[in-house]
Design an enzyme around this catalytic site. Structure first.
Site, mmCIF file in Angstrom:
data_model
loop_
_atom_site.group_PDB
_atom_site.id
_atom_site.type_symbol
_atom_site.label_atom_id
_atom_site.label_comp_id
_atom_site.label_asym_id
_atom_site.label_seq_id
_atom_site.Cartn_x
_atom_site.Cartn_y
_atom_site.Cartn_z
ATOM 1 N N ALA A 69 0.867 -1.174 0.000
ATOM 2 C CA ALA A 69 0.000 0.000 0.000
ATOM 3 C C ALA A 69 0.907 1.228 0.000
ATOM 4 C CB ALA A 69 -0.898 -0.036 1.222
ATOM 5 N N GLY B 167 0.707 -5.117 0.920
ATOM 6 C CA GLY B 167 -0.522 -5.205 0.128
ATOM 7 C C GLY B 167 -0.308 -5.843 -1.235
ATOM 8 N N GLU C 172 -0.397 -9.492 -0.603
ATOM 9 C CA GLU C 172 -1.809 -9.790 -0.327
ATOM 10 C C GLU C 172 -2.641 -9.784 -1.615
ATOM 11 O OE1 GLU C 172 -1.821 -6.624 2.627
ATOM 12 O OE2 GLU C 172 -2.560 -8.037 4.108
ATOM 13 N N GLU D 187 4.739 -5.300 7.158
ATOM 14 C CA GLU D 187 3.926 -4.285 7.854
ATOM 15 C C GLU D 187 4.350 -4.043 9.294
ATOM 16 O OE1 GLU D 187 2.714 -6.616 5.864
ATOM 17 O OE2 GLU D 187 1.044 -5.842 4.675
#
Ligand code: DAK
Length: 259
Positions: free
Chosen positions: A65, A110, A113, A133
């Site tokens: 992200a 992300g 993911e 993260e």
């Protein structure tokens, strides 16, 4: 909405979705999530498209992200970002056609993911995976704590998430995070061949197989078997079941109609 960060190409029965924000290593901001929302919606509805490939431009698949966008979010904004992201990832996961991640480079946070929300991951030998993260003071937020243990087992998922370490493509293959590793210049050919092979099968049977596998991963085996029996029965009300079996008996090529 004009697509600024995503390239959508259609080649016969397959679609190629390329995240194209190389200056920030394709990191996902809210604009990309909104564009993905639109593109995935369109591909769900497009009856001509029978398999989807997701990839990134440059040296990253998706490097996570967008940290610069997230840095100053308050908790309401963080929640909205998470809700949109999870909605988009679930749409991808629930799409009634195979989705293959062609992981060309960094797939971190992300990005890892996002690859796990796809059905299959084929990696370039240059790809790198990880959930870093915790080093940023957050937990994985786009399903990493849920999908990673389902793919690689609880112990390995905990090792990767608690350490935030980055692994290479061969290690990702060894632990079952990716299906195959290929040389970078072969990646798209390899993935397109696989996508076309899937697109040549009976689409309703592929869609129902995907639904049965996904459902079965979330429930006890008896419920899963019962759902499998239901979708198996549904196949016999399709034209493509008649066509597939008739073509076999007649020793001729099949011609599926997605009906
Ligand atoms: N966000 C923003 N910019 C990024 C970025 C990222 N994740 N990753 C790279 N960039 C930018 C860099 O800042 C740099 O920009 P400029 O300085 O050129 O302006 C440019 O991309 C090139 O990156 P580098 O210069 O760092 O390139 P290197 O080859 O040296 O290093 C790297 C590549 C991938 C090792 C490094 O860039 C890196 O460590 N990037 C960060 C990787 C990372 O930590 N990813 C996880 C992000 S956290 C949530 C749900 C989900 C999430 C959050 C919330 N909710 C439910 C609310 C997900 C969180 C994450 O994914």
């Amino acid at each position: 909405m004009e697509l600024k960060n995503i390239i959508l190409e259609k080649e016969c029965k397959i679609a190629i979705v390329t995240i194209n924000r190389p200056k920030a290593l394709n990191s996902i901001n809210s604009e990309i999530l909104k564009e993905l929302d639109i593109v995935i919606d369109e591909l769900c509805e497009d009856k001509e498209i029978l398999a989807v490939i997701l990839t990134g431009t440059g040296k990253a698949f998706v490097a996570g992200a967008d940290i610069s966008e997230m840095e100053n979010l308050n908790s309401d904004e963080g929640r909205r970002f998470g809700i949109l992201g999870n909605k988009v990832f679930r749409m991808l996961e629930n799409m009634g056609k195979p989705v293959i991640a062609a992981v060309n480079g960094f797939a971190l946070g992300g990005g890892c993911e996002l690859s796990m929300a796809c059905d299959i991951r084929i990696a370039s030998s240059k790809a790198k995976f990880g959930q870093p993260e915790v080093g940023l003071g957050i937990t994985p937020g786009f399903g990493g704590t849920q999908r990673l243990p389902r793919l690689v087992g609880e112990g390995m998922a905990k090792e990767l998430i608690f350490s935030g370490k980055v692994i290479d493509a061969q290690e990702a293959l060894r632990i079952g995070l990716v299906n195959k590793v290929v040389e970078p210049e072969q990646l798209m050919d390899e993935v397109k061949t696989l996508a076309n092979t899937m697109a040549a099968q009976a689409p309703i049977a592929v869609k129902l197989s995907k639904a049965a596998i996904s459902r079965g991963m979330q429930c006890d085996i008896d419920s899963g078997i019962s759902y499998e029996a239901e979708v198996f029965a549904q196949c016999f009300s399709t034209e493509d079941q008649k066509e597939g079996m008739a073509a076999f008996i007649d020793k001729r090529d099949k011609c599926f109609k997605n009906r």
